[in-house]
Design a protein around this motif. Structure first.
Motif, PDB file in Angstrom:
ATOM      1  N   THR A  34       0.825  -1.262   0.140  1.00 57.98           N
ATOM      2  CA  THR A  34      -0.213   0.039   0.088  1.00 57.98           C
ATOM      3  C   THR A  34       0.839   1.154  -0.075  1.00 57.98           C
ATOM      4  OG1 THR A  34      -0.211   0.047   2.442  1.00 57.98           O
ATOM      5  CG2 THR A  34      -1.751  -1.123   1.282  1.00 57.98           C
ATOM      6  N   GLY A  91      -5.441  -4.876  -4.047  1.00 55.51           N
ATOM      7  CA  GLY A  91      -6.335  -3.921  -3.907  1.00 55.51           C
ATOM      8  C   GLY A  91      -7.098  -3.964  -5.261  1.00 55.51           C
ATOM      9  N   THR A  93      -9.738  -5.321  -6.247  1.00 52.38           N
ATOM     10  CA  THR A  93     -11.317  -5.426  -5.903  1.00 52.38           C
ATOM     11  C   THR A  93     -11.738  -4.323  -5.183  1.00 52.38           C
ATOM     12  OG1 THR A  93     -10.795  -6.763  -4.122  1.00 52.38           O
ATOM     13  CG2 THR A  93     -11.259  -7.892  -6.122  1.00 52.38           C
ATOM     14  N   LYS A  94     -11.101  -3.247  -4.957  1.00 53.70           N
ATOM     15  CA  LYS A  94     -11.476  -2.199  -4.211  1.00 53.70           C
ATOM     16  C   LYS A  94     -12.242  -1.053  -5.201  1.00 53.70           C
ATOM     17  CE  LYS A  94      -7.691  -1.905  -0.960  1.00 53.70           C
ATOM     18  NZ  LYS A  94      -6.597  -1.201  -0.209  1.00 53.70           N
ATOM     19  N   THR A  95     -13.399  -0.519  -4.532  1.00 55.16           N
ATOM     20  CA  THR A  95     -13.964   0.368  -5.137  1.00 55.16           C
ATOM     21  C   THR A  95     -13.157   1.698  -5.307  1.00 55.16           C
ATOM     22  OG1 THR A  95     -15.298   1.234  -3.340  1.00 55.16           O
ATOM     23  CG2 THR A  95     -16.118  -0.703  -4.491  1.00 55.16           C
ATOM     24  N   GLU A  98     -13.643   3.462  -1.828  1.00 52.53           N
ATOM     25  CA  GLU A  98     -12.672   2.973  -0.802  1.00 52.53           C
ATOM     26  C   GLU A  98     -11.378   3.587  -1.009  1.00 52.53           C
ATOM     27  OE1 GLU A  98     -13.880  -1.516   0.309  1.00 52.53           O
ATOM     28  OE2 GLU A  98     -13.468  -1.119  -1.797  1.00 52.53           O
ATOM     29  N   ILE A  99     -10.895   3.983  -2.466  1.00 54.39           N
ATOM     30  CA  ILE A  99      -9.614   4.483  -2.563  1.00 54.39           C
ATOM     31  C   ILE A  99      -9.746   6.030  -2.273  1.00 54.39           C
ATOM     32  CG2 ILE A  99      -8.127   5.083  -4.763  1.00 54.39           C
ATOM     33  CD1 ILE A  99      -8.866   2.724  -5.965  1.00 54.39           C
ATOM     34  N   ALA A 105      -4.436   3.452   1.762  1.00 60.14           N
ATOM     35  CA  ALA A 105      -4.670   1.882   1.606  1.00 60.14           C
ATOM     36  C   ALA A 105      -4.697   1.633   0.223  1.00 60.14           C
ATOM     37  CB  ALA A 105      -6.194   1.671   1.891  1.00 60.14           C
ATOM     38  N   ASN A 107      -3.103   0.569  -3.304  1.00 56.43           N
ATOM     39  CA  ASN A 107      -2.219  -0.282  -3.594  1.00 56.43           C
ATOM     40  C   ASN A 107      -1.331  -0.086  -4.970  1.00 56.43           C
ATOM     41  OD1 ASN A 107      -4.871  -1.969  -2.289  1.00 56.43           O
ATOM     42  ND2 ASN A 107      -3.236  -3.073  -1.910  1.00 56.43           N
ATOM     43  N   SER A 218      -1.875   0.572  -9.003  1.00 54.68           N
ATOM     44  CA  SER A 218      -2.733  -0.475  -9.108  1.00 54.68           C
ATOM     45  C   SER A 218      -3.637   0.160 -10.597  1.00 54.68           C
ATOM     46  CB  SER A 218      -3.963  -0.285  -8.383  1.00 54.68           C
ATOM     47  OG  SER A 218      -5.132  -0.782  -8.601  1.00 54.68           O
TER      48      SER A 218
END
Length: 272
Positions: A34, A91, A93-95, A98-99, A105, A107, A218
């Motif tokens: 991260t 990450g 699958t993060k939305t 979320e980012i 967090a 990635n 990412s």
């Protein structure tokens, strides 16, 4: 020696202990993490080493962990992009929400040149590869078993397989369950000062190891946005780095090309 030519435990150990010989064509090794951890690595010119007891392979934690006197910093050996790694550790699958909510967090993939890893190995650590195996009865460990008698392991390479009765102490940290083979792992190893210490250890290195590092964001975020978010993380931590952020990050060629349905497929495939 090629991996599928290995016939004995000693040959396997020699192969795994010689990563820069048998992987000499690999120019870069990768660590998925991260922005928060990236800031710590650069600020402290350091890496965090973890024990087998905290690894995500149940086999390592429950069977090999008690025989291991080292801690590890894990990297991937690959010449191509690995979406399994992005999905598991990057990450993927993060939305977007979320980012945006938590820049720490976000990635990234840190690229360590082979020359840099060799320099680190001159400063108190060593490196070895990991083999992936089918373990016959490995989950049936018992307190009465002789600690030096391992299980029957089948280490596969492509279409060939070899069977070994391996010493669990000798191969602790070297063998993982076959399910993790997509990781194609190399480990930097740090000897434990206390055999019972399973807490992470931070080891500092000469700062020049940072100068050749490159960081890939990412696929979910652009290089420019990642630089902005990293600046926010540094401000939150009150860190001033002696490097040019603009020269640290590089473009991820897959930015904007990963579709939502691709992520759904990855979620279904990366199951353990």
């Amino acid at each position: 020696m090629k991996f599928d030519q290995i016939e004995t435990p000693d040959e396997l150990k020699l192969y795994l202990d010689s990563p820069f010989v048998y992987k000499s064509t690999v120019k870069c090794f990768y660590h998925y993490t991260t922005l928060d951890s990236l800031a710590e690595i650069i600020h402290g010119s350091s890496l965090k080493f973890s024990s087998l007891a905290t690894m995500n392979d149940i086999l390592e934690e429950n069977v090999f962990g008690k025989y291991c006197n080292e801690k590890f910093f894990c990297l991937m050996v690959s010449k191509t992009e690995n979406f399994g790694m992005w999905a598991m550790y990057g990450g993927l699958t993060k939305t977007k929400e979320e980012i945006d909510r938590n820049p720490k967090a976000i990635n990234v993939k840190i690229c360590f040149p082979a020359s840099t890893l060799k320099k680190l190995c001159e400063q108190g650590v060593r490196a070895h590869l990991v083999a992936y195996a089918d373990f016959a009865g490995a989950y049936k460990d018992s307190e009465t078993e002789d600690a030096n008698k391992g299980y029957l392991y089948r280490c596969g390479a492509k279409k060939t397989s070899q069977f070994f009765n391996c010493d669990k102490e000798q191969f602790a940290g070297y063998l993982k369950d076959w399910a993790w083979q997509y990781e194609s792992e190399l480990r930097l190893c740090l000897k434990k000062e206390n055999p019972n210490d399973n807490k992470p250890s931070i080891k500092s290195f000469a700062p020049d190891f940072l100068k050749d590092l490159k960081v890939v964001p990412s696929p979910l975020i652009s290089k420019e946005e990642c630089e902005i978010k990293f600046s926010e993380v540094l401000k939150q931590k009150d860190y001033e780095l002696g490097i040019d952020i603009n020269n640290l990050f590089v473009v991820n060629d897959y930015y904007g090309r990963v579709r939502p349905k691709d992520l759904e497929i990855l979620k279904k495939e990366i199951v353990f």
